[in-house]
Motif scaffolding. Structure first.
Motif, mmCIF file in Angstrom:
data_model
loop_
_atom_site.group_PDB
_atom_site.id
_atom_site.type_symbol
_atom_site.label_atom_id
_atom_site.label_comp_id
_atom_site.label_asym_id
_atom_site.label_seq_id
_atom_site.Cartn_x
_atom_site.Cartn_y
_atom_site.Cartn_z
ATOM 1 N N MET A 126 0.821 -1.217 0.000
ATOM 2 C CA MET A 126 0.000 0.000 0.000
ATOM 3 C C MET A 126 0.854 1.267 0.000
ATOM 4 S SD MET A 126 -2.861 -1.140 2.799
ATOM 5 C CE MET A 126 -3.692 -2.729 2.680
ATOM 6 N N LEU A 127 0.452 2.214 -0.826
ATOM 7 C CA LEU A 127 1.034 3.554 -0.798
ATOM 8 C C LEU A 127 0.281 4.349 0.261
ATOM 9 C CD1 LEU A 127 1.267 4.037 -4.632
ATOM 10 C CD2 LEU A 127 3.180 4.460 -3.103
ATOM 11 N N HIS A 158 3.749 11.744 -3.264
ATOM 12 C CA HIS A 158 4.404 10.439 -3.147
ATOM 13 C C HIS A 158 4.086 9.592 -4.373
ATOM 14 C CE1 HIS A 158 5.954 6.772 -1.588
ATOM 15 N NE2 HIS A 158 4.840 6.330 -1.017
ATOM 16 N N ILE A 159 2.811 9.581 -4.775
ATOM 17 C CA ILE A 159 2.393 8.804 -5.941
ATOM 18 C C ILE A 159 3.069 9.332 -7.201
ATOM 19 C CG2 ILE A 159 0.414 8.299 -7.443
ATOM 20 C CD1 ILE A 159 -1.285 8.178 -4.879
ATOM 21 N N LEU A 160 3.112 10.655 -7.360
ATOM 22 C CA LEU A 160 3.746 11.233 -8.548
ATOM 23 C C LEU A 160 5.230 10.904 -8.598
ATOM 24 C CD1 LEU A 160 2.118 14.777 -8.878
ATOM 25 C CD2 LEU A 160 1.745 12.765 -10.303
ATOM 26 N N ASN A 161 5.892 10.974 -7.462
ATOM 27 C CA ASN A 161 7.321 10.667 -7.429
ATOM 28 C C ASN A 161 7.578 9.222 -7.845
ATOM 29 O OD1 ASN A 161 10.044 11.604 -6.801
ATOM 30 N ND2 ASN A 161 9.978 10.163 -5.089
ATOM 31 N N GLU A 162 6.726 8.314 -7.403
ATOM 32 C CA GLU A 162 6.858 6.910 -7.805
ATOM 33 C C GLU A 162 6.450 6.729 -9.278
ATOM 34 O OE1 GLU A 162 8.200 4.554 -6.004
ATOM 35 O OE2 GLU A 162 8.445 5.904 -4.281
ATOM 36 N N LEU A 163 5.472 7.485 -9.714
ATOM 37 C CA LEU A 163 5.004 7.405 -11.098
ATOM 38 C C LEU A 163 6.110 7.789 -12.075
ATOM 39 C CD1 LEU A 163 2.245 6.890 -12.598
ATOM 40 C CD2 LEU A 163 2.026 9.380 -12.684
ATOM 41 N N TYR A 164 6.941 8.748 -11.685
ATOM 42 C CA TYR A 164 8.011 9.229 -12.553
ATOM 43 C C TYR A 164 9.272 8.365 -12.467
ATOM 44 C CZ TYR A 164 5.147 13.496 -12.709
ATOM 45 O OH TYR A 164 4.125 14.396 -12.866
ATOM 46 N N LYS A 167 11.682 2.524 -12.209
ATOM 47 C CA LYS A 167 12.073 1.368 -11.406
ATOM 48 C C LYS A 167 11.270 1.271 -10.103
ATOM 49 C CE LYS A 167 16.830 1.371 -13.151
ATOM 50 N NZ LYS A 167 18.268 1.453 -12.775
ATOM 51 N N SER A 168 10.206 2.024 -10.000
ATOM 52 C CA SER A 168 9.395 2.024 -8.779
ATOM 53 C C SER A 168 8.846 0.629 -8.480
ATOM 54 C CB SER A 168 8.238 3.012 -8.903
ATOM 55 O OG SER A 168 7.339 2.881 -7.815
ATOM 56 N N PHE A 169 8.863 0.272 -7.210
ATOM 57 C CA PHE A 169 8.280 -1.000 -6.758
ATOM 58 C C PHE A 169 6.801 -1.074 -7.138
ATOM 59 C CE2 PHE A 169 5.826 -3.003 -3.261
ATOM 60 C CZ PHE A 169 6.229 -4.319 -3.442
#
Length: 243
Positions: A126-127, A158-164, A167-169
């Protein structure tokens, strides 16, 4: 000429020249000023909305070169399901499917009895605001007056940073998210006017104004920052993604 920074390299690679960045900055600064107007009345709120809409249309056009390549949600589902299965998500008699009129949704494979398990999802998938503050941009979230006080906005960042991050989990999950929503943030001015005479009209104008103000505030903040942990956000952050 001075040596290019990583920031400049990222932005040029994404299609924004220095001249375009300067033009965009002027539009964003004007938008922030427009949406920070302190007085409020029905006529003034509509005036600000209309002027902000025009500015945002120009901003969205300039930011088109920053748009991410997308695959259809239906195409992303197999990888998403594989990712969930790999990380111990338990699914009952349901499946993810794309249905006419409904889009991507949960479809029952059979009659489901009361109390029957539908999903069991480990917390580590979960994010959350907790994973946000523990992420690479946790210090940015904790130190910004808006992010530190508004968990929903912190989670959005947080979601945007992972979206960009390719290699995001969470990439298989993020790829399966919709690219737009049926909210007033996607209404045209003509559609917004259909709400006149209802309490939803004032709320819609307020929401559009708040999101535009937050976008312009964060855009300016990111562009001024030299923090290397914000490089992905700095290079890719757009109004379309934020809303």
């Amino acid at each position: 000429m001075g040596k290019k920074t990583n920031k400049d390299s990222n932005l040029v690679r994404k299609g924004l020249t220095r001249v375009k960045r300067d033009e965009l900055k002027k539009l964003v600064d004007e938008l922030l000023q427009k949406c920070s107007y302190s007085l409020s009345s029905p006529s003034k709120d509509w005036e600000i909305y209309s002027e902000s809409w025009n500015l945002l249309e120009k901003i969205r056009e300039m930011e088109k070169s920053l748009d991410r390549l997308r695959i259809s949600r239906n195409e992303s589902l197999p990888s998403f399901v594989e990712w969930m299965t790999k990380h111990d998500v338990k699914m009952g008699p349901v499946e993810l499917a794309e249905l006419p009129l409904y889009g991507c949704c949960i479809k029952a494979k059979k009659h489901i009895n009361s109390g029957e398990l539908l999903f069991s999802i480990p917390q580590e998938l979960m994010l959350t605001t907790e994973t946000a503050t523990k992420s690479s941009i946790g210090h940015f979230i904790n130190n910004d007056p808006i992010l530190s006080q508004m968990p929903n906005v912190a989670l959005a960042f947080h979601i945007l940073n992972e979206l960009y991050d390719p290699k995001s989990f969470w990439k298989p999950y993020l790829d399966a998210l919709p690219s737009s929503y049926d909210t007033v943030m996607y209404f045209s001015p003509d559609e917004i006017t259909e709400l006149k005479g209802s309490p939803a009209f004032d709320d819609a104008l307020k929401m559009c104004r708040n999101i535009a103000r937050q976008y312009s505030y964060f855009y300016s903040l990111l562009q001024k920052s030299v923090d290397p942990t914000l490089s992905n956000l700095r290079a890719n952050f757009t109004y379309n993604d934020y809303r």
